[in-house]
Enzyme design. Structure first.
Site, short mmCIF file in Angstrom:
data_model
loop_
_atom_site.label_atom_id
_atom_site.label_comp_id
_atom_site.label_asym_id
_atom_site.label_seq_id
_atom_site.Cartn_x
_atom_site.Cartn_y
_atom_site.Cartn_z
CB CYS A 4 -29.55 53.84 34.21
SG CYS A 4 -28.86 52.40 33.36
CG ASP A 30 -18.72 49.20 23.07
OD1 ASP A 30 -19.02 48.57 24.10
OD2 ASP A 30 -18.00 50.22 23.07
CG HIS A 46 -31.80 49.51 35.93
ND1 HIS A 46 -30.76 50.12 35.28
CD2 HIS A 46 -31.35 49.24 37.18
CE1 HIS A 46 -29.73 50.24 36.10
NE2 HIS A 46 -30.07 49.71 37.27
CG HIS A 98 -28.92 48.73 31.99
ND1 HIS A 98 -30.11 49.43 32.08
CD2 HIS A 98 -29.18 47.66 31.19
CE1 HIS A 98 -31.05 48.81 31.38
NE2 HIS A 98 -30.50 47.74 30.82
CG HIS A 100 -23.38 45.91 29.42
ND1 HIS A 100 -23.43 46.55 30.64
CD2 HIS A 100 -22.06 45.86 29.10
CE1 HIS A 100 -22.21 46.87 31.03
NE2 HIS A 100 -21.35 46.46 30.10
CG HIS A 102 -18.95 43.58 26.23
ND1 HIS A 102 -18.51 44.83 25.87
CD2 HIS A 102 -19.13 43.63 27.58
CE1 HIS A 102 -18.43 45.60 26.94
NE2 HIS A 102 -18.80 44.89 28.00
#
Ligand code: 5GP
Ligand code: ZN
Length: 113
Positions: A4, A30, A46, A98, A100, A102
């Protein structure tokens, strides 16, 4: 989790441009920013996507939301406005499996992420 990408970043096995870290979460820029501020906030453990979260993750998810706000303050975009997005699953276009979030801001945001 083996294989991952974001687990490897969380473990320090793959470098990132880190903006925040504690025992539970990591925030980093990013690699292909879609706005002047484009930070990814991930749990260190995870979880593939938001659809997999349970009551057990409530504190972790709240922590991520509050961190997004704190980082928006630090980036100087809290007043001008920002967006927090989490893609979950195939139809959303999620590329990294996984969890996340933004954090985007620093310009007028269109239909991105
Ligand atoms: P998703 O489409 O899964 O919601 O978003 C994945 C994001 O991860 C994309 O915005 C992409 O640019 C970013 N990304 C993919 N690989 C890496 C990497 O190795 N490092 C960093 N910092 N970001 C990455
Ligand atoms: Zn992972």
């Amino acid at each position: 989790m083996a294989d991952c990408l974001f687990c490897k970043i969380a473990a320090g096995e793959i470098p990132c441009n880190k903006v925040y870290e504690d025992d539970d979460v990591l925030a980093f820029r990013d690699i292909a920013p879609k706005a002047p501020t484009h930070i990814l906030i991930i749990p260190k453990k995870h979880i593939a996507h938001l659809a997999d979260c349970t009551e057990e993750d409530a504190v972790l998810l709240a922590k991520i939301q509050l961190l997004a706000k704190l980082l928006a303050d630090e980036e100087g975009i809290a007043k001008s406005g920002f967006r927090v997005v989490s893609n979950s699953g195939e139809d959303s276009g999620q590329e990294v499996a996984h969890l996340h979030y933004h954090l985007l801001g620093g310009k007028k945001l269109g239909d991105i992420c």
